[in-house]
Design a protein around this motif. Structure first.
Motif, short mmCIF file in Angstrom:
data_model
loop_
_atom_site.label_atom_id
_atom_site.label_comp_id
_atom_site.label_asym_id
_atom_site.label_seq_id
_atom_site.Cartn_x
_atom_site.Cartn_y
_atom_site.Cartn_z
N TRP A 215 -1.68 3.18 35.76
CA TRP A 215 -1.65 3.40 34.31
C TRP A 215 -0.24 3.67 33.79
O TRP A 215 0.14 3.19 32.72
N TYR A 216 0.55 4.41 34.56
CA TYR A 216 1.90 4.76 34.07
C TYR A 216 2.79 3.53 34.01
O TYR A 216 3.58 3.38 33.07
N LEU A 217 2.66 2.63 34.98
CA LEU A 217 3.45 1.39 34.96
C LEU A 217 3.08 0.53 33.75
O LEU A 217 3.95 -0.05 33.09
N ILE A 218 1.79 0.43 33.46
CA ILE A 218 1.35 -0.34 32.30
C ILE A 218 1.89 0.28 31.02
O ILE A 218 2.35 -0.42 30.11
N LEU A 219 1.84 1.60 30.94
CA LEU A 219 2.35 2.30 29.76
C LEU A 219 3.84 2.04 29.58
O LEU A 219 4.31 1.73 28.46
N LEU A 220 4.61 2.14 30.67
CA LEU A 220 6.05 1.89 30.60
C LEU A 220 6.33 0.45 30.14
O LEU A 220 7.23 0.22 29.32
N PHE A 221 5.57 -0.50 30.65
CA PHE A 221 5.77 -1.89 30.29
C PHE A 221 5.51 -2.12 28.80
O PHE A 221 6.29 -2.77 28.10
N LEU A 222 4.42 -1.57 28.29
CA LEU A 222 4.09 -1.74 26.88
C LEU A 222 5.15 -1.10 25.98
O LEU A 222 5.56 -1.69 24.97
N VAL A 223 5.59 0.08 26.35
CA VAL A 223 6.64 0.75 25.56
C VAL A 223 7.92 -0.06 25.58
O VAL A 223 8.58 -0.26 24.55
N ALA A 224 8.31 -0.57 26.76
CA ALA A 224 9.54 -1.36 26.87
C ALA A 224 9.45 -2.65 26.06
O ALA A 224 10.42 -3.06 25.42
N VAL A 225 8.28 -3.29 26.06
CA VAL A 225 8.10 -4.52 25.27
C VAL A 225 8.25 -4.23 23.79
O VAL A 225 8.90 -4.99 23.05
N ILE A 226 7.65 -3.13 23.33
CA ILE A 226 7.76 -2.76 21.91
C ILE A 226 9.21 -2.47 21.55
O ILE A 226 9.71 -2.92 20.51
N VAL A 227 9.91 -1.72 22.40
CA VAL A 227 11.31 -1.39 22.14
C VAL A 227 12.16 -2.66 22.10
O VAL A 227 13.02 -2.82 21.22
N CYS A 228 11.93 -3.57 23.04
CA CYS A 228 12.69 -4.83 23.06
C CYS A 228 12.43 -5.62 21.79
O CYS A 228 13.35 -6.24 21.23
N GLY A 229 11.17 -5.62 21.32
CA GLY A 229 10.85 -6.32 20.08
C GLY A 229 11.61 -5.75 18.89
O GLY A 229 12.14 -6.50 18.06
N ILE A 230 11.67 -4.43 18.82
CA ILE A 230 12.41 -3.78 17.73
C ILE A 230 13.90 -4.10 17.81
O ILE A 230 14.54 -4.42 16.80
N LEU A 231 14.45 -4.03 19.00
CA LEU A 231 15.88 -4.30 19.19
C LEU A 231 16.23 -5.75 18.85
O LEU A 231 17.28 -6.03 18.28
N LEU A 232 15.34 -6.68 19.20
CA LEU A 232 15.59 -8.09 18.89
C LEU A 232 15.52 -8.34 17.38
O LEU A 232 16.27 -9.17 16.85
#
Length: 238
Positions: A215-232
């Motif tokens: 669960w923690y890996l999935i959570l980290l991945f989702l958060v990182a994807v959202i952050v990357c989307g915002i940064l892009l």
């Protein structure tokens, strides 16, 4: 889709010629494996059961956290980004192609380690190889997503090198791949669990593919994807 696959193939060829990628995704992880594999299994014979996952965690962490970020910072901090805009190319294309290319290179490294460890150090193979590689793919995706965030956030190459090391070193030292986490002070055990390397190592071990390690890996991945989307999006508006 055809254009995307062409871009990935082009990025793959560029990465093959990259000295930085050669060092971080192949040379250093393989040297570490060859030098330390025998040391670990001699000092701790029981580590033969976890040697493959431990060496893979080290190689993936180095490639994702040290190898990928500088390439992203160079692309999105240079005129290449302007070329994307001028030609109507989606701003996310550079990130996507580098992500996939790095994923493929790291998978090649992991297959090499997977095949060599039993031959050189009598390491035990996973009981369920398909599940092992599924766990590996998830761990690589999470590590590369964090590396992508670093590459998009930190613009200076000098600062990026320092920040990447600050994330990479605790990932290796506190993840339990070099010595059991139980030997660490409680505070360090808690800190170690903040990094994906700890959970990736647990997930790839026999009978480790469980929700409590997932669960923690999935959570980290989702958060990182959202952050990357915002940064892009911020990159696109500049």
């Amino acid at each position: 889709m055809r254009n995307f696959l062409y871009s990935v193939a082009l990025q793959w060829k560029l990465d093959i010629r990259s000295k930085s990628l050669l060092v971080t995704c192949y040379l250093v992880p393989l040297l570490f494996f060859l030098l330390m594999g025998g040391v670990f299994t001699s000092i701790m014979p029981e580590m033969k059961h976890t040697l493959i996952s431990a060496m893979i965690v080290m190689g993936v962490s180095m490639g994702a956290l040290i190898g990928l970020p500088p390439s992203l910072a160079e692309t999105y901090g240079s005129d290449i980004k302007k070329m994307y805009k001028a030609n109507g190319v989606p701003i996310c294309l550079g990130l996507a192609t580098m992500f996939v290319s790095a994923f493929l290179h790291l998978m090649m490294l992991c297959i090499i380690l997977f095949l060599l460890a039993p031959i050189l150090f009598q390491a035990s193979l996973p009981v369920n190889p398909p599940l092992f590689f599924l766990a590996l793919a998830l761990y690589m995706a999470v590590s590369l997503s964090i590396g992508s965030v670093l590459g998009l956030v930190v613009k200076s190459q000098a600062k990026l090198t320092m920040v990447s090391q600050l994330v990479f070193l605790p990932s290796i030292l506190l993840s339990g791949i070099m010595f059991p986490m139980e030997l660490l002070p409680k505070a360090f055990q808690v800190i170690g669990k903040l990094f994906p390397a700890t959970w990736g190592n647990l997930l790839m071990q026999d009978n480790g593919f469980r929700l409590e390690n997932l669960w923690y890996l999935i959570l980290l991945f989702l958060v990182a994807v959202i952050v990357c989307g915002i940064l892009l999006k911020q990159q696109k508006s500049k």
